[in-house]
Design a protein around this motif. Sequence first.
Motif, PDB file in Angstrom:
ATOM      1  N   GLN A  45       0.820  -1.218   0.000  1.00 18.73           N
ATOM      2  CA  GLN A  45       0.000   0.000   0.000  1.00 18.73           C
ATOM      3  C   GLN A  45       0.849   1.261   0.000  1.00 18.73           C
ATOM      4  O   GLN A  45       0.338   2.334  -0.295  1.00 18.73           O
ATOM      5  N   TYR A  48       0.949   1.245  -3.789  1.00 21.63           N
ATOM      6  CA  TYR A  48      -0.393   1.126  -4.351  1.00 21.63           C
ATOM      7  C   TYR A  48      -1.406   1.391  -3.235  1.00 21.63           C
ATOM      8  O   TYR A  48      -1.964   0.449  -2.659  1.00 21.63           O
ATOM      9  N   PRO A  49      -1.659   2.665  -2.906  1.00 24.28           N
ATOM     10  CA  PRO A  49      -2.525   2.999  -1.763  1.00 24.28           C
ATOM     11  C   PRO A  49      -3.934   2.408  -1.825  1.00 24.28           C
ATOM     12  O   PRO A  49      -4.534   2.138  -0.792  1.00 24.28           O
ATOM     13  N   SER A  50      -4.446   2.158  -3.013  1.00 27.30           N
ATOM     14  CA  SER A  50      -5.804   1.632  -3.118  1.00 27.30           C
ATOM     15  C   SER A  50      -5.830   0.103  -3.208  1.00 27.30           C
ATOM     16  O   SER A  50      -6.897  -0.489  -3.392  1.00 27.30           O
ATOM     17  N   SER A  52      -6.196  -3.694  -2.379  1.00 23.61           N
ATOM     18  CA  SER A  52      -7.099  -4.327  -1.422  1.00 23.61           C
ATOM     19  C   SER A  52      -6.634  -5.735  -1.057  1.00 23.61           C
ATOM     20  O   SER A  52      -5.794  -6.328  -1.738  1.00 23.61           O
ATOM     21  N   THR A  55      -7.173  -8.246  -3.935  1.00 25.73           N
ATOM     22  CA  THR A  55      -6.094  -8.345  -4.919  1.00 25.73           C
ATOM     23  C   THR A  55      -4.965  -9.213  -4.394  1.00 25.73           C
ATOM     24  O   THR A  55      -4.439 -10.071  -5.107  1.00 25.73           O
TER      25      THR A  55
END
Length: 136
Positions: A45, A48-50, A52, A55
């Motif tokens: 994160q 890639y902050p979004s 989940s 994923t």
Amino acid sequence: MNLTNAWKILKDNGFKETSKRNQILELFANDERYLTARDLLDVMQQDYPSMSFDTVYRNLATFVSLDILEETELSGERHFRMQCESDHHHHHFICMDCGKIKEIPVCPMDLVGSALPAYEIANHKFEIYGKCPECK
């Protein structure tokens, strides 16, 4: 397993190389411990902050199904690590605190198999859990 072998397996099975898959595999390749989905998500994160859990778990399931990763359960949570590339059959001691592993070069099936002479054994899994010398 190393990254080259992992990517060969993925590509042979129709999977494309993505930056997320690559980062997940690199995290496993650079760490001999068992890791959780949370361990991966915490690192990923940052880039890639979004990203989940879905994923992460989807990729972990793919890697396990293709024998790139092996899976175990510790304290009710799934943990993963790169598949061993050893040329001999063995099992593992797994530290329940830090996740480190130690190879066990013996197999209890040598004893158990003789107790089941009329049975066909398809597979087995044997792991020992506890604390490593550094954690105890």
